[in-house]
Design an enzyme around this catalytic site. Structure first.
Site, PDB file in Angstrom:
ATOM      1  CB  CYS A 167      -0.883   0.045   0.991  1.00  0.00           C
ATOM      2  SG  CYS A 167      -2.566   0.783   0.446  1.00  0.00           S
ATOM      3  CE  LYS A 216     -10.577   4.824   3.133  1.00  0.00           C
ATOM      4  NZ  LYS A 216     -10.578   4.267   4.175  1.00  0.00           N
ATOM      5  CB  SER A 268      -8.957   0.401   2.524  1.00  0.00           C
ATOM      6  OG  SER A 268      -9.127   1.762   3.595  1.00  0.00           O
ATOM      7  CG  HIS A 288      -4.298  -3.448   2.671  1.00  0.00           C
ATOM      8  ND1 HIS A 288      -3.231  -3.224   3.246  1.00  0.00           N
ATOM      9  CD2 HIS A 288      -5.085  -2.114   2.373  1.00  0.00           C
ATOM     10  CE1 HIS A 288      -2.866  -1.897   3.841  1.00  0.00           C
ATOM     11  NE2 HIS A 288      -4.039  -1.071   2.726  1.00  0.00           N
ATOM     12  CD  GLU A 342      -2.613  -6.148   4.729  1.00  0.00           C
ATOM     13  OE1 GLU A 342      -2.179  -6.198   3.116  1.00  0.00           O
ATOM     14  OE2 GLU A 342      -2.332  -5.493   4.781  1.00  0.00           O
ATOM     15  NE  ARG A 353     -11.145   4.314  10.438  1.00  0.00           N
ATOM     16  CZ  ARG A 353      -9.953   5.030  10.006  1.00  0.00           C
ATOM     17  NH1 ARG A 353      -8.587   3.825  10.103  1.00  0.00           N
ATOM     18  NH2 ARG A 353     -10.147   5.059   8.784  1.00  0.00           N
TER      19      ARG A 353
HETATM   20  C1  LIG Z   1      -2.624   3.760   2.321  1.00  0.00           C
HETATM   21  C2  LIG Z   1      -1.905   2.514   2.876  1.00  0.00           C
HETATM   22  O1  LIG Z   1      -1.445   2.044   3.345  1.00  0.00           O
HETATM   23  S1  LIG Z   1      -3.323   1.565   3.909  1.00  0.00           S
HETATM   24  C3  LIG Z   1      -2.652   1.204   5.105  1.00  0.00           C
HETATM   25  C4  LIG Z   1      -3.264   2.430   6.489  1.00  0.00           C
HETATM   26  N1  LIG Z   1      -4.490   1.401   7.258  1.00  0.00           N
HETATM   27  C5  LIG Z   1      -4.520   1.736   8.874  1.00  0.00           C
HETATM   28  O2  LIG Z   1      -3.554   2.369   9.380  1.00  0.00           O
HETATM   29  C6  LIG Z   1      -5.647   1.674   9.445  1.00  0.00           C
HETATM   30  C7  LIG Z   1      -6.047   1.720  10.614  1.00  0.00           C
HETATM   31  N2  LIG Z   1      -6.313   3.193  10.821  1.00  0.00           N
HETATM   32  C8  LIG Z   1      -6.153   3.713  11.567  1.00  0.00           C
HETATM   33  O3  LIG Z   1      -7.878   3.402  11.687  1.00  0.00           O
HETATM   34  C9  LIG Z   1      -6.271   5.036  12.125  1.00  0.00           C
HETATM   35  O4  LIG Z   1      -5.288   5.623  11.954  1.00  0.00           O
HETATM   36  C10 LIG Z   1      -5.467   5.096  13.521  1.00  0.00           C
HETATM   37  C11 LIG Z   1      -7.333   5.267  14.128  1.00  0.00           C
HETATM   38  C12 LIG Z   1      -5.198   4.272  14.748  1.00  0.00           C
HETATM   39  C13 LIG Z   1      -4.880   6.285  14.036  1.00  0.00           C
HETATM   40  O5  LIG Z   1      -5.414   7.630  13.166  1.00  0.00           O
HETATM   41  P1  LIG Z   1      -5.762   9.794  13.810  1.00  0.00           P
HETATM   42  O6  LIG Z   1      -5.754   9.476  15.036  1.00  0.00           O
HETATM   43  O7  LIG Z   1      -6.555   9.597  13.071  1.00  0.00           O
HETATM   44  O8  LIG Z   1      -4.181   9.200  12.859  1.00  0.00           O
HETATM   45  P2  LIG Z   1      -2.830  10.029  13.518  1.00  0.00           P
HETATM   46  O9  LIG Z   1      -2.753  11.097  14.074  1.00  0.00           O
HETATM   47  O10 LIG Z   1      -2.656   9.439  15.151  1.00  0.00           O
HETATM   48  O11 LIG Z   1      -1.675   9.275  13.241  1.00  0.00           O
HETATM   49  C14 LIG Z   1      -2.098   7.979  12.986  1.00  0.00           C
HETATM   50  C15 LIG Z   1      -0.349   6.857  12.328  1.00  0.00           C
HETATM   51  O12 LIG Z   1       0.334   7.758  11.146  1.00  0.00           O
HETATM   52  C16 LIG Z   1       1.264   8.395  11.266  1.00  0.00           C
HETATM   53  N3  LIG Z   1       1.374   9.957  11.385  1.00  0.00           N
HETATM   54  C17 LIG Z   1       0.549  11.578  11.362  1.00  0.00           C
HETATM   55  N4  LIG Z   1       1.521  12.448  10.402  1.00  0.00           N
HETATM   56  C18 LIG Z   1       2.847  11.257  10.160  1.00  0.00           C
HETATM   57  C19 LIG Z   1       3.940  12.331  10.115  1.00  0.00           C
HETATM   58  N5  LIG Z   1       4.022  13.886   9.178  1.00  0.00           N
HETATM   59  N6  LIG Z   1       4.737  11.403   9.473  1.00  0.00           N
HETATM   60  C20 LIG Z   1       4.945  10.475   9.990  1.00  0.00           C
HETATM   61  N7  LIG Z   1       3.812   9.445  11.198  1.00  0.00           N
HETATM   62  C21 LIG Z   1       2.737  10.321  10.829  1.00  0.00           C
HETATM   63  C22 LIG Z   1       1.154   8.974  13.538  1.00  0.00           C
HETATM   64  O13 LIG Z   1       2.860   8.858  13.959  1.00  0.00           O
HETATM   65  C23 LIG Z   1       0.059   7.027  13.731  1.00  0.00           C
HETATM   66  O14 LIG Z   1       1.095   6.422  13.496  1.00  0.00           O
HETATM   67  P3  LIG Z   1       1.677   5.525  14.649  1.00  0.00           P
HETATM   68  O15 LIG Z   1       1.281   5.023  15.851  1.00  0.00           O
HETATM   69  O16 LIG Z   1       2.883   4.339  14.272  1.00  0.00           O
HETATM   70  O17 LIG Z   1       1.924   6.677  15.892  1.00  0.00           O
HETATM   71  N1  LIG Z   2      -6.986   2.051   4.706  1.00  0.00           N
HETATM   72  C1  LIG Z   2      -6.835   3.548   5.259  1.00  0.00           C
HETATM   73  C2  LIG Z   2      -6.747   4.599   4.645  1.00  0.00           C
HETATM   74  C3  LIG Z   2      -5.610   5.435   5.140  1.00  0.00           C
HETATM   75  O1  LIG Z   2      -4.672   5.935   4.289  1.00  0.00           O
HETATM   76  C4  LIG Z   2      -7.989   3.660   6.298  1.00  0.00           C
HETATM   77  O2  LIG Z   2      -8.636   4.015   6.042  1.00  0.00           O
HETATM   78  O3  LIG Z   2      -7.105   3.647   7.482  1.00  0.00           O
END
Ligand SMILES: CC(=O)SCCNC(=O)CCNC(=O)[C@H](O)C(C)(C)COP(=O)(O)OP(=O)(O)OC[C@H]1O[C@@H](n2cnc3c(N)ncnc32)[C@H](O)[C@@H]1OP(=O)(O)O
Ligand SMILES: N[C@@H](CCO)C(=O)O
Length: 331
Positions: A142, A163, A192, A235, A237, A249
Site C-alpha cells: 500500500c 476513497k 482502501s 491489502h 493481508e 471508525r
Molecule cells: C494507504 C495505506 O497504506 S492503508 C494503511 C493504513 N491503514 C490503517 O492504518 C488502518 C488503521 N488506521 C486507523 O484506523 C487510524 O490511522 C487510527 C485510528 C489508528 C489513527 O488515526 P488518527 O488519530 O486520525 O491518526 P494519527 O494522527 O494518530 O496518525 C496515525 C499514524 O500516522 C502517523 N503519522 C501522522 N502524521 C505523520 C507524519 N507527518 N509523519 C509520519 N507519521 C505520521 C502517526 O504517528 C500514527 O502512527 P503511529 O501509531 O505509528 O504513531
Molecule cells: N486504509 C486506510 C487508508 C488511510 O490511508 C484507512 O482507511 O485507515
C-alpha cells in the site's frame, strides 16, 4: 507450516488458535535447516494486528521462517504500547548491518501527505536503498509500495476524487509469473486508499511489469525485478473485518465514504462480511516465500554480493527459474 516468533508475542496465541504452526526454539534447532530470515518494517498504527496478519501468511508455508519485527529508528508510535515496542521491535538502525532473505514494508495512514512531509521519509529512503544490498526480496504494501515506486522510479502519487474502498475484482495479467502460480484469472482484493499510482506513469524501460490490475481501482501488483521487489497497492493481508473496522471508525468520525464496495452481504453493514480473498492472500505469500527459498544464497552473508545465487539442493518438485514474463508489460 512453521513460523518462529517470540513466545509472548500476542500473534502467537491468535495463530495457534487458528492452527498455524508456531515453532519453539527446540523444534527449530532439531529441524537443522537454515530458516528464512524475514524482516517486517511495520508502519501501521495498529501494529499488533498487522504483525498477526503478516505472520499468519508467511507462517503458512512448509518452510521455516524467522520473523524480525523492525521499526523506524526515531518514530515513537502513538497507538502501540511502549512496552510492546521495547519487547519485540528492533530499530532499523540496529538491524541495518544484517541481511534478510525477505523484507516487508507495510502501509501507513500518511498517504494524503506528500512524501517529504512524512517525518520518517529520509530514513525510509535509506531503508529502500539498504534493501538493494542487504535484502534478497522485498514486498512493499500500500503506502510503502507507493513510496517505493516514487523512490526508485519517480512515479507520482495522485489523490482520488473519492476513497477507493471495498473488495474489487482484479485481473491477473501474467499468469506465468512465479508470484501468481495457482491464481485464478480473477481475484478479489480489499482496497482502501485515498490515493493511487497510475499505469500511465510507469516509466519506459523501468522493467516494471503489471501483474494484477482492476478496471475500477487500477494498479494492484507490480513486479520490479531490477529492485527485486513486489509492490502491492492493496491489502490481501487484511482480516475479514478490517474494512468494516475502518468503515465504522470513519462513520463515527462523521466521514461518509459510503459502504465498502462488494463487501457486506447486500451492502448491509449490520451483516457480517464474507472473506473472498483469504485463499489468494495465502497463495501470494506462499509463492513469494517459495521464490525466496529457490533463489536466496544458502550463505546469508552472500546476499547482495554479485553472483549470489541459491546453493540449496533442488528439492523435489522445485520450480524452475522463471522466464521473465512480458505478457503485460508497462504502458
Ligand atoms: C494507504 C495505506 O497504506 S492503508 C494503511 C493504513 N491503514 C490503517 O492504518 C488502518 C488503521 N488506521 C486507523 O484506523 C487510524 O490511522 C487510527 C485510528 C489508528 C489513527 O488515526 P488518527 O488519530 O486520525 O491518526 P494519527 O494522527 O494518530 O496518525 C496515525 C499514524 O500516522 C502517523 N503519522 C501522522 N502524521 C505523520 C507524519 N507527518 N509523519 C509520519 N507519521 C505520521 C502517526 O504517528 C500514527 O502512527 P503511529 O501509531 O505509528 O504513531
Ligand atoms: N486504509 C486506510 C487508508 C488511510 O490511508 C484507512 O482507511 O485507515
Amino acid at each position: 507450516m512453521p513460523i518462529k516468533i517470540p513466545d509472548d508475542l500476542p500473534a502467537r496465541d491468535t495463530l495457534e488458535a487458528e492452527g498455524v504452526m508456531v515453532m519453539g526454539e527446540a523444534d527449530a534447532i532439531r529441524q537443522d535447516v537454515r530458516p528464512l530470515r524475514i524482516g517486517l518494517l511495520n508502519l501501521m498504527p495498529n501494529k499488533i494486528c498487522t504483525e498477526t496478519q503478516i505472520a499468519r501468511l508467511i507462517g503458512a508455508t512448509p518452510l521455516q521462517v524467522e520473523l524480525t519485527l523492525v521499526r523506524i529508528s526515531d518514530h515513537v508510535p502513538r497507538h502501540t504500547p511502549v512496552d510492546h515496542m521495547t519487547s519485540f521491535y528492533r530499530a532499523w538502525q540496529d538491524v541495518r548491518a544484517e541481511r534478510f532473505d525477505g523484507f516487508i514494508i507495510t502501509g501507513a495512514p500518511v498517504e494524503r501527505l506528500s512524501f517529504r512531509d512524512v517525518t520518517y521519509w529520509d530514513e525510509l529512503r535509506r531503508v529502500f536503498d539498504w534493501t538493494q544490498t542487504n535484502v534478497h526480496r522485498c514486498l512493499n504494501i500500500c503506502w510503502a509500495a507507493q513510496a517505493a515506486v516514487h523512490h526508485f522510479h519517480g512515479m507520482p502519487k495522485h489523490c482520488l476524487p473519492r476513497k477507493a474502498f471495498g473488495v474489487y475484482d482484479h485481473r491477473v495479467l501474467v499468469p506465468a509469473s512465479p508470484y501468481l502460480v495457482g491464481f485464478s484469472d480473477d481475484v478479489c482484493v480489499p482496497v482502501s486508499r485515498w490515493t493511487e499510482v497510475r499505469r500511465a506513469d510507469i516509466p519506459a524501460h523501468s522493467g516494471l511489469t503489471v501483474l494484477a490490475e482492476s478496471e475500477q481501482t487500477g494498479l494492484c501488483l507490480l513486479d520490479d525485478p531490477s529492485h527485486h521487489s513486489l509492490h502491492m497497492f492493496n491489502h490481501l493481508e487484511y482480516d475479514s473485518t478490517s474494512l468494516a473496522d475502518e468503515y465504522f471508525r470513519d462513520v463515527a468520525n462523521g466521514v461518509d465514504i459510503g459502504v465498502p464496495h462488494n463487501y457486506f452481504p447486500d451492502d448491509d453493514p449490520t451483516r457480517a462480511p464474507i472473506n473472498r480473498w483469504r485463499s489468494h492472500a495465502h497463495l501470494l505469500a506462499g509463492n513469494w516465500i517459495n521464490r525466496i527459498y529457490q533463489t536466496t544464497p544458502f550463505d546469508i552473508t552472500r546476499i547482495g554480493r554479485p553472483g549470489a545465487v541459491s546453493h540449496h539442493p533442488a528439492p523435489a518438485g522445485r520450480v524452475r527459474e522463471a522466464v521473465p514474463a512480458h505478457a503485460a508489460g508497462p504502458a
